[in-house]
Design a protein around this motif. Structure first.
Motif, short mmCIF file in Angstrom:
data_model
loop_
_atom_site.label_atom_id
_atom_site.label_comp_id
_atom_site.label_asym_id
_atom_site.label_seq_id
_atom_site.Cartn_x
_atom_site.Cartn_y
_atom_site.Cartn_z
N PRO A 19 11.32 -29.75 -37.02
CA PRO A 19 11.54 -29.50 -38.42
C PRO A 19 10.77 -28.31 -39.29
O PRO A 19 11.07 -27.85 -40.34
CB PRO A 19 10.85 -30.80 -39.00
N ARG A 20 9.64 -27.78 -38.24
CA ARG A 20 8.94 -26.70 -38.84
C ARG A 20 8.92 -25.24 -37.97
O ARG A 20 8.09 -24.78 -37.92
CB ARG A 20 7.53 -27.04 -38.79
N ALA A 21 10.25 -25.25 -37.36
CA ALA A 21 10.57 -24.07 -36.40
C ALA A 21 10.39 -22.83 -37.18
O ALA A 21 10.26 -21.71 -36.55
CB ALA A 21 11.78 -24.08 -35.86
N PHE A 22 10.43 -22.73 -38.31
CA PHE A 22 10.44 -21.39 -39.24
C PHE A 22 9.05 -21.04 -39.68
O PHE A 22 8.81 -19.69 -40.04
CB PHE A 22 11.33 -21.68 -40.62
N VAL A 23 8.16 -21.77 -39.38
CA VAL A 23 6.73 -21.34 -39.82
C VAL A 23 6.10 -20.14 -38.83
O VAL A 23 5.56 -19.29 -39.54
CB VAL A 23 5.83 -22.63 -39.61
N ALA A 88 15.71 -15.78 -34.11
CA ALA A 88 16.97 -16.15 -33.58
C ALA A 88 16.84 -17.25 -32.50
O ALA A 88 18.36 -18.05 -32.18
CB ALA A 88 17.64 -14.85 -32.70
N LEU A 89 15.73 -17.60 -31.97
CA LEU A 89 15.80 -18.61 -30.94
C LEU A 89 16.35 -20.12 -31.62
O LEU A 89 16.16 -20.31 -32.85
CB LEU A 89 14.44 -18.97 -30.57
N ALA A 96 9.83 -24.07 -28.84
CA ALA A 96 8.71 -23.75 -29.66
C ALA A 96 7.63 -23.00 -29.02
O ALA A 96 7.26 -22.16 -29.99
CB ALA A 96 8.14 -25.24 -30.05
N ALA A 97 7.41 -23.15 -27.99
CA ALA A 97 6.35 -22.24 -27.49
C ALA A 97 6.76 -20.72 -27.34
O ALA A 97 5.98 -19.83 -27.68
CB ALA A 97 6.02 -22.66 -25.84
N ALA A 98 8.00 -20.54 -27.01
CA ALA A 98 8.69 -19.11 -26.90
C ALA A 98 8.54 -18.64 -28.33
O ALA A 98 8.28 -17.56 -28.47
CB ALA A 98 9.92 -19.08 -26.39
N ARG A 99 8.99 -19.11 -29.19
CA ARG A 99 8.85 -18.93 -30.46
C ARG A 99 7.66 -18.45 -31.15
O ARG A 99 7.49 -17.42 -31.74
CB ARG A 99 9.63 -20.00 -31.35
N VAL A 100 6.70 -19.15 -30.76
CA VAL A 100 5.30 -18.93 -31.13
C VAL A 100 5.00 -17.70 -30.47
O VAL A 100 4.20 -16.69 -31.38
CB VAL A 100 4.34 -20.12 -31.06
N TRP A 101 5.13 -17.65 -29.09
CA TRP A 101 4.73 -16.43 -28.55
C TRP A 101 5.39 -15.01 -28.79
O TRP A 101 4.57 -14.17 -29.32
CB TRP A 101 4.92 -16.61 -26.99
N LEU A 102 6.52 -15.23 -29.33
CA LEU A 102 7.13 -13.90 -30.04
C LEU A 102 6.83 -13.75 -31.37
O LEU A 102 6.47 -12.37 -31.57
CB LEU A 102 8.82 -14.10 -30.03
N ALA A 103 6.44 -14.68 -31.91
CA ALA A 103 5.82 -14.48 -33.25
C ALA A 103 4.38 -14.08 -33.39
O ALA A 103 3.89 -13.03 -33.97
CB ALA A 103 5.72 -15.97 -34.22
#
Length: 124
Positions: A19-23, A88-89, A96-103
């Motif tokens: 639910p909070r993947a966009f943060v 785009a993930l 979630a972990a990959a998204r945070v690392w890319l961010a």
């Protein structure tokens, strides 16, 4: 001899959605884009450093700047690709972990890109 029943699709297909993947991508975007704009501004002003230099020093500076500026531009393209990858993930809990690392990597890459530019230029 009852055959085993085939599993039927359930309506839980959206339960894995985070639910909070966009943060993380949003915070990264709000940090990365202004940082990239400020870095680009100072890289663009860099040739003014050698306005009053002699011809030999100015020649060395110009040659190094002519190499460093395209490298910096390519670095900004890499930053943009990393930032877009964070967005785009698929918004699943498994990413979630990959998204945070890319961010996290995106604003750090802007700083690294500016350091590389600063190291490539032969400052007077």
């Amino acid at each position: 001899m009852n055959p085993t029943p085939t599993p039927t699709p359930t309506s839980d297909a959206g339960a894995d959605r985070h639910p909070r993947a966009f943060v993380a991508p949003l915070v990264s975007t709000l940090l990365t884009l202004p940082m990239a704009a400020v870095a680009f501004f100072f890289v663009g002003l860099a040739p003014m450093v050698c306005d009053s230099c002699g011809s030999a020093v100015s020649g060395r500076f110009d040659d190094s700047y002519d190499l460093a500026f395209p490298v910096f531009g390519f670095g900004l393209v890499v930053v943009l690709v990393v930032l877009l990858s964070a967005w785009a993930l698929p918004w699943r809990r498994g990413n979630a972990a990959a998204r945070v690392w890319l961010a996290v990597i995106a604003p750090a890459a802007v700083v690294f890109d500016f350091i590389v530019f600063h190291g490539l230029v032969d400052w007077p």
